[in-house]
Each structure stands twice: as structure tokens, then as C-alpha cells.
Design a protein around this motif. Structure first.
Motif, PDB file in Angstrom:
ATOM      1  N   ALA A   1      30.620 -40.042 -81.089  1.00  0.00           N
ATOM      2  CA  ALA A   1      29.434 -39.286 -80.403  1.00  0.00           C
ATOM      3  C   ALA A   1      28.867 -39.450 -79.419  1.00  0.00           C
ATOM      4  N   VAL A   2      29.114 -40.724 -79.026  1.00  0.00           N
ATOM      5  CA  VAL A   2      28.761 -41.383 -77.411  1.00  0.00           C
ATOM      6  C   VAL A   2      28.827 -40.228 -76.309  1.00  0.00           C
ATOM      7  N   ALA A   3      30.006 -39.706 -76.387  1.00  0.00           N
ATOM      8  CA  ALA A   3      30.367 -38.229 -75.143  1.00  0.00           C
ATOM      9  C   ALA A   3      29.030 -37.655 -75.153  1.00  0.00           C
ATOM     10  N   THR A   4      29.072 -36.922 -73.684  1.00  0.00           N
ATOM     11  CA  THR A   4      27.885 -36.007 -74.038  1.00  0.00           C
ATOM     12  C   THR A   4      28.167 -34.656 -73.332  1.00  0.00           C
ATOM     13  N   PRO A   5      27.711 -34.036 -73.815  1.00  0.00           N
ATOM     14  CA  PRO A   5      27.962 -32.769 -73.439  1.00  0.00           C
ATOM     15  C   PRO A   5      28.034 -31.808 -72.626  1.00  0.00           C
ATOM     16  N   ASP A   6      27.537 -32.664 -71.380  1.00  0.00           N
ATOM     17  CA  ASP A   6      28.897 -32.146 -70.277  1.00  0.00           C
ATOM     18  C   ASP A   6      29.895 -32.921 -69.960  1.00  0.00           C
ATOM     19  N   GLN A   7      29.826 -34.195 -70.233  1.00  0.00           N
ATOM     20  CA  GLN A   7      30.818 -34.854 -70.395  1.00  0.00           C
ATOM     21  C   GLN A   7      32.726 -34.202 -71.286  1.00  0.00           C
ATOM     22  N   LEU A   8      31.717 -33.599 -72.016  1.00  0.00           N
ATOM     23  CA  LEU A   8      33.638 -32.984 -73.248  1.00  0.00           C
ATOM     24  C   LEU A   8      33.593 -31.852 -72.470  1.00  0.00           C
ATOM     25  N   LEU A   9      32.401 -30.620 -71.386  1.00  0.00           N
ATOM     26  CA  LEU A   9      32.581 -28.930 -71.370  1.00  0.00           C
ATOM     27  C   LEU A   9      33.278 -29.788 -70.083  1.00  0.00           C
ATOM     28  N   ILE A  10      33.212 -30.229 -69.529  1.00  0.00           N
ATOM     29  CA  ILE A  10      33.684 -31.039 -67.815  1.00  0.00           C
ATOM     30  C   ILE A  10      35.193 -31.205 -68.202  1.00  0.00           C
TER      31      ILE A  10
END
Length: 689
Positions: A387-396
Motif C-alpha cells: 500500500a506504500v505505492a502512490t497513485p502517480d507511481q502506479l499509473l506511471i
């Protein structure tokens, strides 16, 4: 009821003295009441006079406090702007007067509850505390220097101009109200004392009990009417509240959903990914983010209109919803881009299978109104094990994987990896270098000669783009053309090659050298430009040349990827304008005979993979069949990859019209090609007619 009435009459008879013979008792009682009233009024008057004087003094001092507070602030600013001992003395005097006035006001015994509340018991702003704080701050500010004094003055101004001033004004009003009430009471007291002696009995019977009863009755009736009104208002407010709740739900839904497809929007997707929490048992949540981009969607908008495009997006949304599980999330984040969040996927294989199913379903023909639309899709996905992953990181990460899928030929599923980011960053650096190369005019044409097999004379030359890098030297097209196409720069390179090759052709002819034509490659992006025929015609005519002097080579893959007919229309227009169009790399595995039936080509260019095995029976059979097909369609055949005399002789025997390859000449820069041309011209003159 009878008992109550009897008790009332008995009370009136004994207490109110209703019998005539006992009237003297009533007068005696009235007289006694008058004396008591007059005495009480006189005593009260004396007390009221004294209290009124004190209240008037309190009101005056309270008003003075307001002026003193503002005078302190004024003198504080004056002392900052024009410091002097006189100003400081006046300031200290004002502070002392303010403090003395405050002490006198708060130590009075006659403070009303409202004043008591204001000075000592107010929850947010007790005036006594803040007045003393104001005095302390002012004295401290007088003694302070520099920035400390400025800061204290700012705090003093903030305190004095807002809450303190308001509280002092309120205290002044309360003191004034008390003084006015005391004065009014003093004025009325004498009148009451005189009037009560004359009208005491009448007041008892007519002006006290009867009016009181009437007032009570009226008050009861008013309360009953008010109760009914409140009941009606309550029902109205209840209905209004239900309407507001429904409106709020509608607004919340609209704020988090795409208006066209009904899917969640980018905002809702970010909110979901942002508030993702770890599982209750403490383990990480495993999820995957899939990003889907539609292929050839733009052509739907361009050819059928945006209404048809919207209908396609609605169909795609229904396909995505049908392919995911109930607890997965589907969102449209803009244009033709969709995102799926798969919660707790079983494995990488299940995600790839999901992506493949999505591509398969979207690639099926769609009936939109009266038209059949055929689009495609590419899918990139990433796994998040925490759950540490950020939305921007996942989408990128998903976007990088999607980029890889589209670059690999579209219609593919690709997973993100750490190596992919490094590869993308390297490619982005190459994009930047290509942009700089265009600005510095580092791209140049190299010319590879083409010969007639029958006469051995020069047919023309193919123009091949080369990048003369300032540090790495000549860079072949395999290194940069794909990157330039992805960066949207390939059209600029195509146009540069056209301009420089036509300049070269014009130069050779002005020098008396007979170069029949030049052949340039047209990228898919260039062929999708409807203005390409007009632009090429302008370039040719501007140099005094004709369209027949320029041959356009089109890759078979371009036609397969251009089902929207844009490239087909451009090719037709090029042919109509007089340009020669050749189908390049024919036989690489992409060939589609339907393209030959739909378009009129001037020639086929056999790929080197067909020529390289020669002499070989199967390869020669294929070449012979293609030559026969070309003859029937009125097209010439160019054999590419002729590297030795055996190749040359055999493709000539098989019927190929033109040959090209290292056996004829390598791709050469302009100066080297001129040397080759002059050497070839000498040999050509010696050749028997």
C-alpha cells in the motif's frame, strides 16, 4: 368545577372585600398601600439617584476607555514613525489612564450579569483578561526595540483593532443601557408613586388582573398558532432536507464518475488508490493497475464524427465491465484511456489473460449506428505488492508498460519491470537528441544507386536518411527512425530528406549529369497527412522538376496498420498527382494481396530476404510468381539486396526490371555518390550500344 368556583368566590369575599359594608376596610388597605408605595418610592428614588450617578460615571469612563485604546494604538504608531520623549510620555500616560479606568470599572459592586459575563466569564474573550493583556503588551512594546518592538506593535494592533475594540464597545453599550434604565426608572418612580395612590384600587381590579388575564389568553392563542406553524415548517424542512440529501448524492456521483460511460473518473481513481490501506491482518495488499489505450480510435472521430466516437467509448466501457470481477475497479481517465484496478490478482498469468481477453473483445467489429467500426487496444500493467505505492507511481508504471506494448506493434499486453523504466529513460534521452539534431541540421541523405537489368543504365537512386552525430559519427536509420516516429518527429525527417534529395537532383541536372529520379521513403505518419501530395508537388515544382522525378516508397506494414483509409487516400492522391508509388519490402510476411487490388502501385520492391537465397529453387519460384503478378498488374519489379553477380544475373533472368544492393553500390553521401556516378558514366559510355 363547582368546588373551584366556590373557592374563588370565597377568596374574593374575604380577601378582596366585596361586601359593601366592609368598604372602609378597602379604603384603609388602599391608604396603607399608598403610604407604603410613597415611602418605598422615595427610598428607591434616593437609591436610584445615587446609582444613576455612578452608572453615568461608568458609562463615561467606558467610552473614555474606547478612545484611550485607540489613542494608545495611534501613539504607538507615532512613536515608531517619529520617536520622541514627549510621544513616549503621552503613550505611558494613556496606558496608565486606560489601566486605572479599567480597574475602577471592574471593581464596582453594581455590575450587571451581562457585564460580569463580559468582563470575567466570557469563554472566548473575557474583557478583564484581554484589557490587562493589552496594557502589559503596550508597556512591553514601549520598552522593546527593533524587530521585537515591531512584532509587539503588530500584535497590539491586531488585539486592539479587532476583539478588544469590539468588547470595549459592547461594555460601553451595556453601561449606557444600565444608566439609561436607571434614569428612566428614576423618572417613572415619582409618577408611579403619585398615580398609585389615586388608582390603586382601579389598578387592582381593572388594570392588573383583567389585562393580565387577557394577555395570558392571547399569549396562549398565539402559542397555539405558532405551534401549528412550527409543525408545518418542520414538515417542509424535512421534505427539503430529503431533497438536499438526494441532490448531494447526485453531485457526489457526478463528481466521481465519467458523464459519458458512467465509469469512475480520474479523481475517483486517485482517491481509491490514495486511501488504499493495508489488510487487517497486517499483510500487504496485492493489486494490479492495468492501463488500456485504444488503437485507431482517432480515425473513428475523424471519419464518422465524435458522436460515433462516444458510442464506441460506451461499448468499450461495457466490455471492460464484463471482463472484470465484481470487486475490481474500472475507470476512464480521459480520451480513449481506461484503467482497471484488479484487487488481489492470482498471478501474472491471470493478468496477461485478462489483458488478452480485453484486446480480443475490443478488436471485434462494433456496430455503431449504420457503420461497422474496427478498432484495437493495447494494455500495460503493473503489480503493487504494498500500500506504500502512490497513485502517480502506479499509473506511471502502467503507462510505461503500455508504451512498450504500443511500440511493440500494438494489440499487445506488456508488464512493467525495472529494466523498462531504464529503457524508456534511455529512449527519452534519444528523443531529446533527435530534437537537437533536427535543430542543428544533422540529418543528411545517402544515395544508393538503382540500375535497369535490361540496359544496365542508371534507373535512379534511393535516398536513405543518415544521422551525422557530432560525437558518434554516422548513425544508421535502424537506431533512430523508430524513436523519431514515437517522438512524432519522423515527418520532419521525411520532409528534410525530400528537400535535400530534390536539391541534389536539381544540382546534378544543372551540372549536366543525368540522374533520372530519386526515391524516398514515406513513414506511416507522413502518409496519414492529407496535405502530403500538395506539399510534395510544391517542393518539386519549386525546383523546376516534375512529379515523375520523385518516387515514393511505401512499406506494406503501413497499409496493414492504416485500416482507417487515411494512408490509402493519400496514396491515391499521390498517384493522381503524377508521383510514382512503389510498395516496399514486399514479401516480408506482411504482404496482403487485398492492398494490390485496392491501390494502383507503379512497382513492387522485393525484400532482400527473397533475393538473398538466390540461386535457390523455392526462392526463385516465389520471385518468378511475383514478377508474373506484377506484369499482369502493370507494375515494375525492383529487386533489393543484390550483392553479387550471381544475384544480378539470376534476378535479371527471372524478369526483375530494376536491381539495387551492395553489389551495385552502397548508400553514399552526396559527394561520394557524384564520384560513383562519374565513374559509372565513363563505363557506360564504353558499353556497346
Amino acid at each position: 368545577m363547582g368546588v373551584v368556583k366556590r373557592l374563588i368566590r370565597r377568596f374574593q369575599r374575604h380577601v378582596c372585600i366585596t361586601e359593601p359594608k366592609s368598604l372602609w376596610k378597602r379604603y384603609a388597605i388602599g391608604l396603607a398601600f399608598i403610604f407604603v408605595t410613597i415611602g418605598a418610592a422615595h427610598y428607591s428614588s434616593l437609591r436610584a439617584i445615587a446609582a444613576s450617578g455612578l452608572d453615568a460615571e461608568a458609562s463615561r469612563i467606558s467610552n473614555q476607555q474606547i478612545m484611550l485604546s485607540q489613542r494608545i494604538l495611534f501613539l504607538m504608531r507615532e512613536s515608531e514613525q517619529n520617536p520622541s520623549l514627549e510621544v513616549e510620555a503621552r503613550l505611558l500616560s494613556a496606558i496608565q489612564l486606560f489601566e486605572s479606568a479599567h480597574d475602577w470599572l471592574v471593581t464596582r459592586q453594581e455590575l450587571t450579569p451581562a457585564l460580569q459575563q463580559l468582563y470575567f466569564e466570557d469563554d472566548t474573550f473575557p474583557l478583564d483578561y484581554f484589557s490587562r493583556r493589552f496594557v502589559e503588551t503596550a508597556r512591553y512594546a514601549v520598552k522593546a526595540e527593533g524587530q521585537v518592538r515591531s512584532n509587539m506593535q503588530n500584535r497590539l494592533v491586531a488585539l486592539g483593532q479587532q476583539d478588544l475594540l469590539s468588547a470595549l464597545s459592547k461594555a460601553s453599550r451595556l453601561h449606557q443601557d444600565k444608566s439609561r434604565r436607571q434614569t428612566a426608572w428614576l423618572q417613572n418612580l415619582e409618577t408611579i408613586a403619585l398615580g398609585s395612590a389615586l388608582f390603586v384600587l382601579l389598578l387592582e381590579a381593572l388594570f392588573i388582573f383583567v389585562p393580565a388575564q387577557i394577555s395570558v389568553s392571547r399569549a396562549i392563542r398565539r402559542m397555539e398558532r405558532r405551534s401549528k406553524q412550527l409543525s408545518t415548517s418542520y414538515e417542509t424542512l424535512k421534505a427539503r432536507n430529503l431533497e438536499l440529501v438526494a441532490a448531494r448524492k447526485n453531485l457526489t456521483h457526478a463528481a466521481n464518475h465519467d458523464a459519458l460511460t458512467g465509469l469512475l473518473n480520474r479523481r475517483a481513481l486517485y482517491d481509491f488508490l490514495t486511501h488504499l490501506k493495508a489488510a487487517p491482518n497486517g499483510s500487504d495488499i496485492a493489486l494490479s493497475v492495468l492501463k488500456i489505450d485504444l488503437d485507431r480510435f482517432k480515425s473513428v472521430n475523424d471519419t464518422l464524427g465524435h458522436k460515433a466516437g462516444d458510442d464506441v467509448l460506451v461499448v468499450v466501457a461495457s466490455i471492460l465491465l464484463a471482463q472484470v470481477r465484481e470487486n475490481d475497479l474500472v475507470a476512464r481517465i480521459g480520451g480513449d484511456e481506461f484503467v482497471i484496478v484488479v484487487k488481489a490478482p492470482k498471478s501474472m498469468d491471470t493478468l496477461e489473460a485478462l489483458g488478452s481477453r480485453i484486446i480480443e473483445e475490443i478488436s471485434k467489429p462494433m456496430q455503431i449506428a449504420e457503420n461497422v467500426c474496427k478498432i484495437g487496444a493495447s494494455v500495460g500493467f503493473t503489480m503493487a505488492s504494498s500500500a506504500v505505492a502512490t497513485p502517480d507511481q502506479l499509473l506511471i508504471e502502467a503507462d510505461l508498460a503500455l508504451y512498450k506494448a504500443k511500440r511493440g506493434g500494438r494489440g499487445q499486453v506488456f508488464a512493467y519491470s525495472g529494466d523498462l523504466r531504464e529503457e524508456i529513460e534511455t529512449r527519452e534521452a534519444l528523443f531529446e537528441e533527435i530534437t537537437e539534431a533536427l535543430a542543428d541540421d544533422q540529418f543528411e541523405p545517402h544515395f544508393q544507386p538503382q540500375l535497369y537489368t535490361g540496359s544496365g543504365k542508371l534507373f535512379g537512386c534511393e535516398v536513405l536518411a543518415r544521422w551525422r552525430h557530432p560525437r558518434r559519427g554516422i548513425i544508421p536509420p535502424a537506431t533512430f527512425l523508430a524513436a523519431a516516429e514515437e517522438a512524432g518527429l519522423i515527418q520532419q525527417i521525411d520532409l528534410i530528406m525530400v528537400e535535400k534529395s530534390l536539391d541534389f537532383l536539381e544540382r546534378l541536372r544543372s551540372e549536366g549529369k543525368d540522374l533520372p529520379s530519386v526515391s524516398v521513403n514515406a513513414s506511416p505518419d507522413s502518409l496519414r497527412d492529407p496535405n502530403l501530395p500538395d506539399r510534395l508537388a510544391q517542393e518539386v515544382l519549386a525546383r523546376g522538376l516534375s512529379p515523375a522525378d520523385l518516387t515514393i516508397e511505401v512499406l506494406e506494414t503501413t497499409l496493414i496498420e492504416s485500416q482507417d483509409d487515411e494512408a490509402f487516400l493519400t496514396i491515391r492522391n499521390l498517384t493522381s498527382a503524377g508521383f510514382s508509388v512503389v510498395l516496399d519490402d514486399f514479401g516480408t510476411g506482411y504482404a496482403s494481396m487485398s492492398n494490390l487490388s485496392r491501390l494502383k502501385f507503379d512497382g513492387l520492391k522485393l525484400d532482400r530476404s527473397l533475393v538473398e537465397p538466390v540461386p535457390n529453387e523455392r526462392a526463385e519460384s516465389i520471385i518468378a510468381a511475383l514478377v508474373a503478378l506484377s506484369r499482369n498488374l502493370g507494375m515494375r519489379v525492383v529487386a533489393e539486396g543484390v550483392e553479387n553477380n550471381a544475384h544480378y544475373d539470376r534476378v535479371k533472368e527471372l524478369g526483375c526490371d530494376v536491381v539495387q544492393g551492395f553489389g551495385i553500390g552502397y548508400p553514399m553521401p552526396a559527394a561520394q555518390f557524384i564520384d560513383w556516378y562519374e565513374e559509372f558514366a565513363k563505363k557506360d559510355k564504353k558499353r556497346p550500344a
